[in-house]
Scaffold this active site. Sequence first.
Site, PDB file in Angstrom:
ATOM      1  N   CYS B 103       2.765   1.135   4.980  1.00  0.00           N
ATOM      2  CA  CYS B 103       3.077   2.473   6.192  1.00  0.00           C
ATOM      3  C   CYS B 103       2.370   2.092   7.455  1.00  0.00           C
ATOM      4  O   CYS B 103       1.085   2.537   7.533  1.00  0.00           O
ATOM      5  CB  CYS B 103       2.928   3.831   5.459  1.00  0.00           C
ATOM      6  SG  CYS B 103       3.337   4.948   6.755  1.00  0.00           S
ATOM      7  N   CYS B 106       1.443   5.439   9.012  1.00  0.00           N
ATOM      8  CA  CYS B 106       0.371   6.451   8.611  1.00  0.00           C
ATOM      9  C   CYS B 106       0.043   6.168   7.085  1.00  0.00           C
ATOM     10  O   CYS B 106      -0.681   5.225   6.797  1.00  0.00           O
ATOM     11  CB  CYS B 106       1.023   7.816   8.757  1.00  0.00           C
ATOM     12  SG  CYS B 106      -0.179   9.221   7.990  1.00  0.00           S
ATOM     13  N   SER B 107       0.657   6.858   6.097  1.00  0.00           N
ATOM     14  CA  SER B 107       0.279   6.620   4.749  1.00  0.00           C
ATOM     15  C   SER B 107       1.337   6.802   3.720  1.00  0.00           C
ATOM     16  O   SER B 107       0.956   7.093   2.300  1.00  0.00           O
ATOM     17  CB  SER B 107      -1.080   7.604   4.360  1.00  0.00           C
ATOM     18  OG  SER B 107      -0.508   8.967   4.783  1.00  0.00           O
ATOM     19  N   CYS B 108       2.588   6.560   3.885  1.00  0.00           N
ATOM     20  CA  CYS B 108       3.658   7.157   3.123  1.00  0.00           C
ATOM     21  C   CYS B 108       3.700   6.194   2.036  1.00  0.00           C
ATOM     22  O   CYS B 108       3.632   4.962   1.995  1.00  0.00           O
ATOM     23  CB  CYS B 108       5.065   7.001   3.751  1.00  0.00           C
ATOM     24  SG  CYS B 108       4.960   8.225   5.203  1.00  0.00           S
TER      25      CYS B 108
END
Lengths: 205, 202
Positions: B103, B106-108
């Site tokens: 991602c 971000c951090s998905c």
Amino acid sequence: MDGIHDLGGKQGFGRVRHSPNGPPFHAEWEKRANALYGLAVRAGILNMDEYRHAIERMTPRHYLSASYYERSLTGLATLLVEKGLVTPDELERLAGGAFPLASASAPGRTNAVDAPRFRVGDRVVVRNEHVAGHVRMPAYIRGKRGVVVGESPPYPFPDAHAHGVAADDEPTYDVRFATSELWPNAADDAFVHVGVFRSYLLPVP
Amino acid sequence: MSDPQPSVAPIERRVDAVEAVLATHGHRPSEFVVEATKTADERWVPENGARIVARAWTDPAYRARLLANGKAAAAELGFELPRHHRHLVFLEDTPDVHNVICCTLCSCTAFTIIGLPPDWYKDFDYRARVVRESRTVLKEMGLDLPPEVEIRVWDTTADTRYVVLPLRPRGTDGWSEERLASLVTKDAMIGVARIAAPARSS
């Protein structure tokens, strides 16, 4: 926005600090920060797009120096202020010191009026747009050509949903890009697949 | 001269402040923290994804359903996604194709299936580099793929979630689903590792 969060393809970074089987949390406050944003979503105080955008609006210096859960907490606190649950002064009084928040948001936008539908196998090009508010199109695909390989069910349109702007839900397409298209002669040979909202795409003429 | 900036409050105190605001508005944050932490520790674990992978390795009909509709196939085994993850795609590795997820924004992740994302997945180096230098990054992380293997990177920019369905390692014929599941790691379901053939035991 063309923010600091949009890191895909940026150069100068180093080796991944890989720690197989490392724990997701390293301190008690990280668990609390993670839970509190989840609570705010569940309580309907904010939605995921607002939350993501609040993090993206952190000043670059703060974004890059903060840990992951500090970024999460900063996004949450910013939205609590913007939604009128607390003032910055009160937050700082409660924290006993300065509480840096994210910068203000630009306006959002609704769906593209002329967004066509696509099917698997269609050749597409990502619109050459610079969006002031929230957008989920990573900069490295802007203006680039790829092929649709999948389609998702409709989702809230992030560019609107992060800003309280009315919009229709729309599908995302999994678009396959060759790295030779994204970074000609300057990338490892591979394919990159990106989930792209319909409003970001045009057919290849 | 302006007043000097007050120093930034320690992060623990800033968490306290946010928690206090939510408490003032009647959201009972301290109870929620206990509940949410328990959920993350006990229910959002990579063993969930490992069970799905092991079932796909042993049951061709399940594998076909999983590749057609990951969310429905996960639900068959009792695993759910958060409401905002409306689509779950399992990415099938073959001897010629290797998938890896990231991602960049971000951090998905599909955290209810593979557990919360590791530190390095959320860190800037992985996010910046894996889309552009996948083969190099994987090699640095210990996965040196043969040059003829095609790499497919999946950037999780929307709420569709991806999980890699790794290759079943050789030397596991006749293994039970449970024993196979014990081989499957979070790294393998992200795609930064392939699952090694088990060492022969006497």
